[in-house]
Write a protein that holds these residues in place. Sequence first.
Motif, short mmCIF file in Angstrom:
data_model
loop_
_atom_site.label_atom_id
_atom_site.label_comp_id
_atom_site.label_asym_id
_atom_site.label_seq_id
_atom_site.Cartn_x
_atom_site.Cartn_y
_atom_site.Cartn_z
N LEU A 42 -8.78 0.69 -4.61
CA LEU A 42 -8.56 -0.74 -4.46
C LEU A 42 -7.27 -1.15 -5.18
CD1 LEU A 42 -9.51 -3.51 -3.44
CD2 LEU A 42 -10.88 -3.72 -5.53
N SER A 43 -6.97 -0.52 -6.29
CA SER A 43 -5.72 -0.84 -7.01
C SER A 43 -4.49 -0.50 -6.17
CB SER A 43 -5.67 -0.12 -8.36
OG SER A 43 -5.83 1.27 -8.19
N HIS A 44 -4.55 0.58 -5.39
CA HIS A 44 -3.46 0.89 -4.46
C HIS A 44 -3.32 -0.24 -3.44
CE1 HIS A 44 -4.26 5.42 -5.16
NE2 HIS A 44 -3.04 5.22 -5.59
N TRP A 45 -4.46 -0.58 -2.86
CA TRP A 45 -4.50 -1.62 -1.82
C TRP A 45 -3.91 -2.92 -2.34
CZ3 TRP A 45 -5.53 -2.23 3.25
CH2 TRP A 45 -5.98 -3.46 3.73
N LEU A 46 -4.33 -3.31 -3.54
CA LEU A 46 -3.87 -4.59 -4.09
C LEU A 46 -2.41 -4.54 -4.52
CD1 LEU A 46 -7.06 -5.63 -6.07
CD2 LEU A 46 -6.25 -6.52 -3.86
N ALA A 47 -1.88 -3.35 -4.80
CA ALA A 47 -0.47 -3.21 -5.17
C ALA A 47 0.45 -3.32 -3.95
CB ALA A 47 -0.24 -1.89 -5.89
N MET A 48 -0.12 -3.20 -2.77
CA MET A 48 0.67 -3.31 -1.53
C MET A 48 0.92 -4.78 -1.22
SD MET A 48 -1.19 -0.63 0.99
CE MET A 48 -1.52 1.04 0.47
N SER A 49 1.98 -5.01 -0.47
CA SER A 49 2.26 -6.37 -0.02
C SER A 49 1.23 -6.76 1.04
CB SER A 49 3.66 -6.44 0.59
OG SER A 49 3.71 -5.74 1.83
N HIS A 50 1.12 -8.04 1.28
CA HIS A 50 0.21 -8.54 2.31
C HIS A 50 0.56 -7.90 3.66
CE1 HIS A 50 -1.33 -11.33 5.37
NE2 HIS A 50 -2.33 -11.47 4.53
N GLN A 68 -0.27 9.90 10.97
CA GLN A 68 0.86 9.06 10.57
C GLN A 68 0.48 8.14 9.42
OE1 GLN A 68 1.78 7.12 14.27
NE2 GLN A 68 2.73 8.94 15.16
N MET A 69 -0.73 7.60 9.46
CA MET A 69 -1.18 6.73 8.38
C MET A 69 -1.29 7.51 7.07
SD MET A 69 -4.59 4.31 8.12
CE MET A 69 -5.68 5.57 7.53
N ARG A 70 -1.82 8.72 7.13
CA ARG A 70 -1.93 9.56 5.94
C ARG A 70 -0.55 9.79 5.32
NH1 ARG A 70 -5.26 13.00 7.90
NH2 ARG A 70 -3.70 14.24 8.95
N ASP A 71 0.43 10.15 6.14
CA ASP A 71 1.80 10.36 5.66
C ASP A 71 2.38 9.07 5.09
OD1 ASP A 71 1.57 13.00 6.49
OD2 ASP A 71 2.72 12.68 8.34
N HIS A 72 2.18 7.99 5.79
CA HIS A 72 2.68 6.68 5.35
C HIS A 72 2.09 6.31 3.98
CE1 HIS A 72 3.67 2.41 5.41
NE2 HIS A 72 2.39 2.15 5.20
N LEU A 73 0.79 6.51 3.81
CA LEU A 73 0.16 6.15 2.54
C LEU A 73 0.63 7.03 1.39
CD1 LEU A 73 -3.43 5.25 3.74
CD2 LEU A 73 -1.75 3.71 2.69
N ARG A 74 0.88 8.29 1.67
CA ARG A 74 1.41 9.18 0.62
C ARG A 74 2.76 8.67 0.14
NH1 ARG A 74 -0.29 14.50 3.92
NH2 ARG A 74 -2.39 14.74 3.09
N VAL A 75 3.60 8.28 1.07
CA VAL A 75 4.94 7.79 0.73
C VAL A 75 4.86 6.46 -0.02
CG1 VAL A 75 7.11 6.90 1.69
CG2 VAL A 75 6.11 9.01 2.60
N CYS A 76 4.07 5.52 0.51
CA CYS A 76 4.09 4.18 -0.09
C CYS A 76 3.32 4.10 -1.41
CB CYS A 76 3.68 3.11 0.91
SG CYS A 76 1.94 2.94 1.22
N GLY A 83 -0.57 6.50 -9.00
CA GLY A 83 -0.10 7.72 -8.36
C GLY A 83 -0.44 7.75 -6.88
N MET A 84 -0.02 8.82 -6.25
CA MET A 84 -0.21 8.97 -4.82
C MET A 84 -1.70 9.05 -4.46
SD MET A 84 1.20 12.01 -2.28
CE MET A 84 2.72 12.11 -3.19
N VAL A 85 -2.01 8.55 -3.27
CA VAL A 85 -3.38 8.66 -2.75
C VAL A 85 -3.82 10.11 -2.80
CG1 VAL A 85 -3.30 6.64 -1.23
CG2 VAL A 85 -2.55 8.85 -0.36
N LYS A 86 -5.11 10.30 -2.95
CA LYS A 86 -5.69 11.65 -3.01
C LYS A 86 -6.20 12.04 -1.63
CE LYS A 86 -5.50 11.98 -7.57
NZ LYS A 86 -4.13 11.74 -7.94
#
Length: 155
Positions: A42-50, A68-76, A83-86
């Motif tokens: 949730l902290s990752h989610w809330l750190a993202m922009s709207h 593509q979403m998995r790669d995108h989330l690792r980068v962002c 830290g990076m998503v697990k």
Amino acid sequence: MHPQLDQSRHCFAFEQDFIGTWRCIPLCVRRKLDLAGIKLKLSHWLAMSHEQRQRLVDWGDSPEHLAQMRDHLRVCTAAMADGMVKDLPPAVKEPWQRPAQLPDQLLDAARLRGINLTSQAWMRLRELDRFALCKLVRPGHDHHNLDAAFSEVLG
């Protein structure tokens, strides 16, 4: 059941209190995360922009889109405080992915509420609907949306 609704981006009425603000991760995104094998806090989610959160809601759920979403989330998330998503094992043969087998735990929860949940009704549900019910019925989960979910999904 609403088969015409795109389950990859469908938000439930019982999630209405945070749709648009995206202060919680909606079930359609949580399903995509499970399918992709990603643990997004949730902290990752809330750190993202709207806009980033909205993009995840709108993301497709085909195998290609999920990769593509998995790669995108690792980068962002790489530079975020948590830290990076697990990586997790992608969801395979989970109860919500097996329309031919109504989970006992869900059947018990339905009976407790006076709901006649049949195997035929379970088979007719979209995967997202089964996912939502299975997530909301888990032990230790706050079940305050479960009654509304049963009503919306089976109604």
